[in-house]
Design a protein around this motif. Structure first.
Motif, PDB file in Angstrom:
ATOM      1  N   ALA A  47      50.339  59.143  85.340  1.00 32.53           N
ATOM      2  CA  ALA A  47      49.815  57.816  85.671  1.00 32.53           C
ATOM      3  C   ALA A  47      50.474  57.245  86.924  1.00 32.53           C
ATOM      4  O   ALA A  47      49.901  56.398  87.603  1.00 32.53           O
ATOM      5  CB  ALA A  47      50.000  56.870  84.490  1.00 32.53           C
ATOM      6  N   LEU A  48      51.685  57.706  87.227  1.00 32.07           N
ATOM      7  CA  LEU A  48      52.361  57.261  88.454  1.00 32.07           C
ATOM      8  C   LEU A  48      51.988  58.143  89.644  1.00 32.07           C
ATOM      9  O   LEU A  48      52.491  57.948  90.760  1.00 32.07           O
ATOM     10  CB  LEU A  48      53.876  57.277  88.251  1.00 32.07           C
ATOM     11  N   GLY A  49      51.134  59.139  89.416  1.00 31.33           N
ATOM     12  CA  GLY A  49      50.626  59.969  90.499  1.00 31.33           C
ATOM     13  C   GLY A  49      51.609  61.005  91.024  1.00 31.33           C
ATOM     14  O   GLY A  49      51.487  61.458  92.165  1.00 31.33           O
ATOM     15  N   VAL A  50      52.588  61.368  90.206  1.00 26.60           N
ATOM     16  CA  VAL A  50      53.572  62.376  90.641  1.00 26.60           C
ATOM     17  C   VAL A  50      53.474  63.573  89.693  1.00 26.60           C
ATOM     18  O   VAL A  50      53.482  63.413  88.475  1.00 26.60           O
ATOM     19  CB  VAL A  50      55.005  61.789  90.633  1.00 26.60           C
ATOM     20  N   HIS A  51      53.374  64.766  90.270  1.00 27.23           N
ATOM     21  CA  HIS A  51      53.152  65.949  89.444  1.00 27.23           C
ATOM     22  C   HIS A  51      54.326  66.906  89.549  1.00 27.23           C
ATOM     23  O   HIS A  51      54.859  67.128  90.643  1.00 27.23           O
ATOM     24  CB  HIS A  51      51.838  66.616  89.837  1.00 27.23           C
ATOM     25  N   ALA A  52      54.711  67.449  88.404  1.00 30.27           N
ATOM     26  CA  ALA A  52      55.837  68.366  88.376  1.00 30.27           C
ATOM     27  C   ALA A  52      55.447  69.686  89.034  1.00 30.27           C
ATOM     28  O   ALA A  52      54.330  70.162  88.864  1.00 30.27           O
ATOM     29  CB  ALA A  52      56.257  68.599  86.926  1.00 30.27           C
ATOM     30  N   ARG A  53      56.390  70.241  89.812  1.00 31.14           N
ATOM     31  CA  ARG A  53      56.217  71.609  90.304  1.00 31.14           C
ATOM     32  C   ARG A  53      57.313  72.439  89.674  1.00 31.14           C
ATOM     33  O   ARG A  53      58.371  71.906  89.312  1.00 31.14           O
ATOM     34  CB  ARG A  53      56.365  71.646  91.827  1.00 31.14           C
ATOM     35  N   ALA A  54      57.073  73.744  89.571  1.00 34.30           N
ATOM     36  CA  ALA A  54      58.066  74.613  88.933  1.00 34.30           C
ATOM     37  C   ALA A  54      59.429  74.417  89.588  1.00 34.30           C
ATOM     38  O   ALA A  54      59.538  74.470  90.824  1.00 34.30           O
ATOM     39  CB  ALA A  54      57.610  76.061  89.041  1.00 34.30           C
ATOM     40  N   GLY A  55      60.437  74.163  88.784  1.00 33.67           N
ATOM     41  CA  GLY A  55      61.786  73.980  89.307  1.00 33.67           C
ATOM     42  C   GLY A  55      62.036  72.592  89.856  1.00 33.67           C
ATOM     43  O   GLY A  55      63.162  72.247  90.203  1.00 33.67           O
ATOM     44  N   HIS A  56      60.987  71.779  89.963  1.00 32.58           N
ATOM     45  CA  HIS A  56      61.137  70.408  90.465  1.00 32.58           C
ATOM     46  C   HIS A  56      60.724  69.416  89.398  1.00 32.58           C
ATOM     47  O   HIS A  56      59.806  68.626  89.582  1.00 32.58           O
ATOM     48  CB  HIS A  56      60.311  70.187  91.741  1.00 32.58           C
ATOM     49  N   GLU A  57      61.372  69.491  88.270  1.00 31.03           N
ATOM     50  CA  GLU A  57      61.090  68.538  87.198  1.00 31.03           C
ATOM     51  C   GLU A  57      62.395  68.309  86.414  1.00 31.03           C
ATOM     52  O   GLU A  57      63.385  68.988  86.643  1.00 31.03           O
ATOM     53  CB  GLU A  57      59.925  69.003  86.302  1.00 31.03           C
ATOM     54  N   ALA A 250      43.156  54.982  86.142  1.00 27.44           N
ATOM     55  CA  ALA A 250      43.000  55.003  87.600  1.00 27.44           C
ATOM     56  C   ALA A 250      44.339  55.258  88.309  1.00 27.44           C
ATOM     57  O   ALA A 250      44.391  55.249  89.536  1.00 27.44           O
ATOM     58  CB  ALA A 250      42.424  53.672  88.070  1.00 27.44           C
ATOM     59  N   ALA A 251      45.401  55.477  87.526  1.00 33.06           N
ATOM     60  CA  ALA A 251      46.756  55.658  88.082  1.00 33.06           C
ATOM     61  C   ALA A 251      47.113  54.496  89.005  1.00 33.06           C
ATOM     62  O   ALA A 251      47.522  54.681  90.149  1.00 33.06           O
ATOM     63  CB  ALA A 251      46.894  57.006  88.794  1.00 33.06           C
ATOM     64  N   TRP A 252      46.959  53.289  88.488  1.00 33.46           N
ATOM     65  CA  TRP A 252      47.091  52.082  89.299  1.00 33.46           C
ATOM     66  C   TRP A 252      48.043  51.111  88.603  1.00 33.46           C
ATOM     67  O   TRP A 252      47.985  50.961  87.390  1.00 33.46           O
ATOM     68  CB  TRP A 252      45.705  51.422  89.405  1.00 33.46           C
ATOM     69  N   PRO A 253      48.919  50.414  89.356  1.00 35.43           N
ATOM     70  CA  PRO A 253      49.808  49.443  88.707  1.00 35.43           C
ATOM     71  C   PRO A 253      49.037  48.226  88.187  1.00 35.43           C
ATOM     72  O   PRO A 253      48.183  47.701  88.899  1.00 35.43           O
ATOM     73  CB  PRO A 253      50.782  49.033  89.826  1.00 35.43           C
ATOM     74  N   VAL A 254      49.365  47.792  87.000  1.00 32.79           N
ATOM     75  CA  VAL A 254      48.608  46.706  86.372  1.00 32.79           C
ATOM     76  C   VAL A 254      48.754  45.402  87.167  1.00 32.79           C
ATOM     77  O   VAL A 254      47.853  44.561  87.157  1.00 32.79           O
ATOM     78  CB  VAL A 254      49.011  46.554  84.878  1.00 32.79           C
ATOM     79  N   HIS A 255      49.881  45.254  87.881  1.00 36.81           N
ATOM     80  CA  HIS A 255      50.062  44.049  88.703  1.00 36.81           C
ATOM     81  C   HIS A 255      49.077  43.986  89.874  1.00 36.81           C
ATOM     82  O   HIS A 255      48.960  42.959  90.514  1.00 36.81           O
ATOM     83  CB  HIS A 255      51.494  43.963  89.235  1.00 36.81           C
ATOM     84  N   ARG A 256      48.451  45.091  90.187  1.00 38.30           N
ATOM     85  CA  ARG A 256      47.499  45.086  91.312  1.00 38.30           C
ATOM     86  C   ARG A 256      46.087  45.377  90.850  1.00 38.30           C
ATOM     87  O   ARG A 256      45.216  45.691  91.655  1.00 38.30           O
ATOM     88  CB  ARG A 256      47.953  46.089  92.365  1.00 38.30           C
ATOM     89  N   TRP A 257      45.857  45.288  89.554  1.00 40.67           N
ATOM     90  CA  TRP A 257      44.528  45.504  88.992  1.00 40.67           C
ATOM     91  C   TRP A 257      43.822  44.150  88.927  1.00 40.67           C
ATOM     92  O   TRP A 257      44.444  43.154  88.582  1.00 40.67           O
ATOM     93  CB  TRP A 257      44.651  46.119  87.597  1.00 40.67           C
TER      94      TRP A 257
END
Ligand SMILES: Nc1ncnc2c1ncn2[C@@H]1O[C@H](COP(=O)(O)OP(=O)(O)O)[C@@H](O)[C@H]1O
Ligand SMILES: [Mg+2]
Length: 278
Positions: A47-57, A250-257
């Motif tokens: 939801a924060l739009g950041v995806h884990a990559r192998a070895g980077h989590e 929508a991966a959007w902050p509620v303060h800006r919805w």
């Protein structure tokens, strides 16, 4: 740096939603924040739009923790690029820290993403010294004022690592029978944990989520939560509003919805965030 775990020994009650709402409030208030996604499902990361990559989590860091190592897997959330309403941002900054002129002008919201890779740590047979792994990986990350940890729904090593690293643990509850029972389990596990460990005792609070005033059963459970946990119940409570799901989808902050319901939720998250520091 204030480290807060969002926890509950029950799934689906809104842990990740509370993490996201508080992250949104912190972004609006320009509080440099790191979200640590300890849940192997990685919902908060998504939801924060950041995806884990192998070895980077998070899992790879916790396997061989070094001082401050979470910084190496933390990535900025695209939320920071969403448009901001200048007036609301200014008000939020004033309320969070009236005098702090050192706060960066650019918003900082980073995510140490979660993935299934951390599930190998999610078993109960850890030695006490292993519980300091997360604390070590967070040590010295002074660029953040706030760290929010999204916990898995079990009393596993991951959850206990989070509690051990935290100044405060927020347990999320719904006003329903099973969730009240889950909150009792969480709070008694926390009390036992506090009693058994040598490092600083975290403060606890209960965030009540998905409240519907129209439901009599819910009102009864709400009363029960207040009787059981008294001043630990966090004010305000969070209403059940579909806009929560829409913003998350929508991966959007509620303060800006847009809309009044999002504004209501946003205001409540801002109030809870302010309560965390007082
Ligand atoms: N206050 C709320 N109003 C409406 N839907 C909510 C609310 N809080 C959570 N939800 C929804 O409930 C589901 C479970 O919430 P989630 O935060 O993923 O729980 P957990 O992290 O505890 O498993 C999600 O679909 C989420 O969007
Ligand atoms: Mg979750």
């Amino acid at each position: 740096m204030q480290i807060v775990s969002i926890s509950s020994l029950k799934g689906g009650v809104g842990k990740s939603s509370v993490v996201l709402g508080l992250a949104s409030a912190a972004l609006e208030a320009r509080v440099p924040t790191l979200v640590v996604d300890l849940d192997p499902h990685g919902d908060a990361s998504t939801a924060l739009g950041v995806h884990a990559r192998a070895g980077h989590e998070v899992g790879s860091v916790l396997r061989r923790p070094r001082r401050g190592a979470l910084a190496q897997v933390a990535a900025p959330s695209p939320w920071t690029e969403h448009p901001i309403t200048p007036d609301s941002a200014k008000a939020a900054v004033r309320e969070w820290a009236p005098d702090d002129a050192r706060r960066p002008r650019r918003p900082v919201l980073d995510v140490a993403p979660g993935s299934a890779a951390s599930s190998h740590l999610d078993h109960a047979s850890f030695r006490p010294k292993d519980l300091t792994r997360l604390e070590k990986a967070l040590r010295g990350l002074d660029r953040y004022e706030l760290v929010l940890i999204d916990c898995p729904p079990t009393l596993s090593a991951l959850t206990r690592m989070a509690w051990a690293a935290s100044h405060k643990v927020l347990s999320v509850a719904e006003p329903s029978l099973f969730s009240v029972a889950g909150t009792k389990r969480t709070m008694s596990a926390l009390a036992q944990f506090e009693g058994s460990r040598v490092w600083a005792v975290p403060e606890a609070g209960v965030v009540v989520n998905r409240v519907r005033d129209s439901s009599q059963e819910q009102r009864h459970r709400m009363q029960e939560l207040r009787e059981l946990f008294g001043p630990l119940v966090v004010d305000p409570v969070l209403p059940d509003l579909s806009v929560m799901q829409q913003a998350q989808g929508a991966a959007w902050p509620v303060h800006r919805w847009p809309g009044a319901e999002a504004a209501d939720l946003a205001e409540r998250f801002t109030a809870i965030l302010q309560g965390l520091t007082h």
